[in-house]
Design an enzyme around this catalytic site. Structure first.
Site, PDB file in Angstrom:
ATOM      1  N   GLU A  45       8.584 -52.505  14.397  1.00 50.75           N
ATOM      2  CA  GLU A  45       8.410 -51.186  13.794  1.00 50.75           C
ATOM      3  C   GLU A  45       7.004 -50.645  14.032  1.00 50.75           C
ATOM      4  O   GLU A  45       6.822 -49.462  14.305  1.00 50.75           O
ATOM      5  CB  GLU A  45       8.726 -51.228  12.289  1.00 50.75           C
ATOM      6  N   TYR A 125       7.744 -44.470   5.689  1.00 45.24           N
ATOM      7  CA  TYR A 125       8.772 -44.672   6.704  1.00 45.24           C
ATOM      8  C   TYR A 125       8.880 -46.147   7.104  1.00 45.24           C
ATOM      9  O   TYR A 125       9.980 -46.724   7.078  1.00 45.24           O
ATOM     10  CB  TYR A 125       8.506 -43.822   7.962  1.00 45.24           C
ATOM     11  N   ASP A 143      12.003 -40.928   9.956  1.00 43.81           N
ATOM     12  CA  ASP A 143      10.944 -40.648  10.928  1.00 43.81           C
ATOM     13  C   ASP A 143      11.310 -39.354  11.662  1.00 43.81           C
ATOM     14  O   ASP A 143      12.273 -38.666  11.293  1.00 43.81           O
ATOM     15  CB  ASP A 143      10.752 -41.822  11.898  1.00 43.81           C
TER      16      ASP A 143
END
Ligand code: SF4
Length: 366
Positions: A45, A125, A143
């Site tokens: 991520e 996020y 996002d």
């Protein structure tokens, strides 16, 4: 919210994702269970912020081989960590990842979304994405891709980020219904591969339900953000070599360039204003390039200067043995000059007037 119920509207996404999902090294096989390696999810991520999947894959594989656990990353020194991140850009992410690893290695993984969001570098996020994909928490991860998909699907006028709270409330039951990890990744995948800025609606599993498509407004939903004109600058990027040493700026301890070694730079306008010493030109060893950053564009002219002797480096600059250069973490712009230096067949210009060069450079770099 006059929006159709999310579990029904998004139902086609889960089977579609099952058919088209890309085989990415951080993706678990079983999307109904917690991920076997939450650390891999966290690494992916953070790497995927601002960076394309195709670029991230080899970095991710090397990273996991090098730092296979939060403990391994927590124990690595900063230069090693930055070196492993070299080329991915936005180096703050590497420092956040290390800081998060230190926390996880010492205290274990947080038990809830609030705890995840308190790990260094995890905004709302990333915390939600890691919570959903690694731990199966029904946390809506919004996002840019997700905002674009949902804005079109629901025909949201204006900037969809303004509706973030409503969208999270709306999306949560769908995560429960279809599986947090599966649905989160399906929305990401749709935004990345089908509902891109120019959408491929013919291949979309949500086409029948999509309000923007029905209204023939996919081109204007969401509205494109206004971009400030990038600032322009021009610099000389200087590899100064003497007695087998190269002159570099030592890494800053904070700020955007923290942890990175840098070549000295000279504003092109400053150099032009110097009284040219005899033999100071030509100094351009290679053709230049334009380095593009988020908010500025920099015309870079790379130089390689060979001096007879080292001079007293100004504060913040260090003479580094040339043999050690490849082990130092550099940003993308500075890697290009390092690569030029290492390219066989490159003949650096001999400085015909070392004394004048030393004077000029010492003044400019001081
Ligand atoms: S139909 Fe087109 S605009 Fe609507 S969600 Fe699918 S790809 Fe996006």
């Amino acid at each position: 919210m006059p929006w159709p119920a999310a579990p029904d509207l998004l139902a086609p996404l889960a089977p579609w994702f099952g058919r088209v999902r890309r085989d990415l090294p951080w993706r678990a096989t079983d999307l109904d269970a917690p991920h076997p390696d939450p650390y891999a999810v966290l690494v992916s991520e953070l790497m995927l912020q601002q960076t394309q999947v195709a670029t991230v894959v080899p970095y991710f594989n090397r990273w996991l081989a090098r730092f296979p656990t939060p403990q391994a990353l927590a124990e690595a020194d900063e230069d090693t960590v930055h070196k492993a991140w070299e080329g991915l850009g936005y180096y703050r992410r590497a420092r956040f990842l290390k800081a998060a690893a230190v926390s996880v290695a010492a205290e274990g993984w947080p038990g809830d979304l609030e705890g995840l969001a308190q790990l260094p570098g995890l905004g709302p996020y990333t915390a939600a994405a890691v919570g959903a994909i690694a731990f199966q928490w029904p946390a809506p991860a919004l996002d840019g891709n997700a905002f674009r998909v949902l804005a079109r699907l629901l025909l949201i006028e204006g900037d969809p980020k303004i509706r973030a709270a409503d969208l999270r409330t709306w999306l949560a039951p769908a995560l429960e219904a279809h599986g947090p990890s599966r649905l989160t990744q399906a929305i990401m995948e749709l935004g990345a591969t089908v509902c891109a800025p120019t959408p491929a609606c013919g291949a979309c599993p949500l086409a029948d339900a999509c309000a923007a498509r029905q209204a023939e407004r996919t081109g204007e939903i969401p509205p494109a953000g206004k971009r400030a004109k990038p600032k322009e600058s021009a610099i000389w990027l200087v590899a100064m070599e003497a007695e087998g040493y190269l002159l570099l700026h030592a890494p800053a301890t904070s700020g955007l360039l923290a942890g990175l070694w840098r070549w000295p730079t000279i504003e092109a306008s400053e150099l032009a204003s110097q009284t040219p010493a005899p033999g100071l030109v030509p100094m351009l060893a290679w053709p230049g390039w334009t380095q593009v950053y988020t908010h500025r564009r920099e015309a870079v002219s790379p130089l390689h200067l060979r001096l007879g002797t080292r001079f007293q480096a100004a504060e913040g600059l260090r003479w580094i043995p040339a043999a050690d250069l490849s082990a130092l973490p550099l940003g993308q712009r500075d890697q290009r000059l390092r690569d030029l230096l290492a390219t066989p067949g490159q003949t650096p210009l001999e400085a015909p007037d070392p004394a004048a060069l030393i004077r000029a450079c010492a003044t400019l770099l001081g």
